[in-house]
Motif scaffolding. Structure first.
Motif, short mmCIF file in Angstrom:
data_model
loop_
_atom_site.label_atom_id
_atom_site.label_comp_id
_atom_site.label_asym_id
_atom_site.label_seq_id
_atom_site.Cartn_x
_atom_site.Cartn_y
_atom_site.Cartn_z
N SER A 178 -19.43 55.49 52.95
CA SER A 178 -19.12 55.07 51.58
C SER A 178 -20.09 55.77 50.63
O SER A 178 -21.25 56.03 50.98
CB SER A 178 -19.25 53.56 51.43
N VAL A 179 -19.61 56.06 49.42
CA VAL A 179 -20.46 56.69 48.43
C VAL A 179 -20.55 55.76 47.21
O VAL A 179 -19.53 55.23 46.74
CB VAL A 179 -19.93 58.09 48.03
N THR A 180 -21.77 55.52 46.73
CA THR A 180 -21.99 54.61 45.61
C THR A 180 -23.00 55.20 44.65
O THR A 180 -23.67 56.20 44.94
CB THR A 180 -22.51 53.25 46.11
N VAL A 181 -23.12 54.55 43.48
CA VAL A 181 -24.11 54.94 42.48
C VAL A 181 -25.09 53.79 42.31
O VAL A 181 -24.69 52.63 42.17
CB VAL A 181 -23.45 55.28 41.14
N SER A 182 -26.37 54.11 42.31
CA SER A 182 -27.41 53.14 42.01
C SER A 182 -28.36 53.77 41.01
O SER A 182 -29.14 54.67 41.35
CB SER A 182 -28.17 52.76 43.29
N GLY A 183 -28.26 53.35 39.75
CA GLY A 183 -29.07 53.97 38.71
C GLY A 183 -28.68 55.42 38.51
O GLY A 183 -27.53 55.74 38.22
N ASP A 184 -29.64 56.32 38.70
CA ASP A 184 -29.38 57.76 38.54
C ASP A 184 -29.20 58.46 39.89
O ASP A 184 -29.37 59.67 40.00
CB ASP A 184 -30.51 58.43 37.75
N THR A 185 -28.85 57.68 40.93
CA THR A 185 -28.79 58.22 42.28
C THR A 185 -27.43 57.98 42.94
O THR A 185 -26.91 56.86 42.90
CB THR A 185 -29.89 57.60 43.17
#
Length: 247
Positions: A178-185
């Motif tokens: 799975s691919v996710t976004v956390s803040g700027d990452t």
């Protein structure tokens, strides 16, 4: 009747001239904005800028534009770090739609109240992040990600090859992630662990399959919002408020 016809003809002519002048003015403003954005962001090519709303001239008088769309074909975003550890990642087709763009009296700067947009990162570009760590990612582990591709249903297929605890993997092993976004990452996390053919603690396996990529300094201060896997790479949504357009 003759006077009325003359009045109507004059109104049509003047209206046409106003529309022409308005379109000429907006074209000039779009070209000027595109040039300034290229200079401000250090772009290799000039972006496409489209100013929405009509008439343009009345928006100028009011000091605020309704909508401004920007299309940057290729953008080199920072991946953080300084000196020799600094790097970039190429973002393709970065599109942003800015709303409520206010500018100062001499037009040297403009700021959007809000902005939304999209962009994409190819799997080949994202693969650099997976390979950027040290070769010996954990004691006894010298494997690494050798490929990223579309796994279907919004998943990324991560393919691993190498040596684990002295045993060379007989063939590349793949896992859906799975691919996710956390803040700027942007983060890639295996949904289930691959079968490597040897007994190995979960933490060591994930030191191979899981990785992340920081993406900083997007144009105007816009931020990552969402991300999902697509056939050609990952598709990213961006958003922001008080976004600097130029100046």
């Amino acid at each position: 009747m003759r006077a009325l016809r003359i009045t109507l003809i004059l109104a049509i002519v003047l209206g046409g001239l106003f529309v022409l002048a308005d379109r000429v003015a907006v074209g000039f403003a779009e070209d000027e904005a595109a040039g300034r954005i290229k200079s401000t962001e250090g772009l290799a090519t000039t972006p496409d800028v489209s100013i929405g709303g009509f008439p343009f001239l009345t928006q100028v008088v009011g000091g605020e534009l309704d909508d401004v769309k920007i299309d940057i074909k290729s953008y080199e975003a920072s991946t953080g770090g300084t000196g020799s550890s600094a790097g970039t990642i190429r973002i393709d087709d970065l599109n942003a739609e800015m709303h409520g763009v206010a500018f100062n009296g001499d037009y040297s700067s403009a700021t959007a109240g809000s902005a939304t947009g999209s962009a994409s990162i190819s799997y080949a570009e994202l693969l650099k992040a997976a390979k950027s760590g040290p070769a010996d990612v954990a004691p006894g582990v010298e494997a690494q990600v050798i490929g990223l591709s579309d796994g279907g249903n919004g998943k990324i297929k991560v393919t691993v090859s190498g040596t684990v605890l002295g045993t060379k993997l007989p063939e590349p092993v793949s896992v859906l992630s799975s691919v996710t976004v956390s803040g700027d990452t942007v983060k890639v996390h295996a949904d289930s662990l691959p079968k490597l053919g040897v007994q190995l603690a979960e933490g060591r396996i994930r030191s191979i399959t899981d990785f992340q990529q920081k993406i900083e300094q997007l144009p105007g201060g816009i931020k990552l919002d969402k991300v999902e896997a697509a056939p050609g790479g990952v598709e990213i949504s961006v958003k922001g408020s008080d976004v600097r357009l130029v100046g």
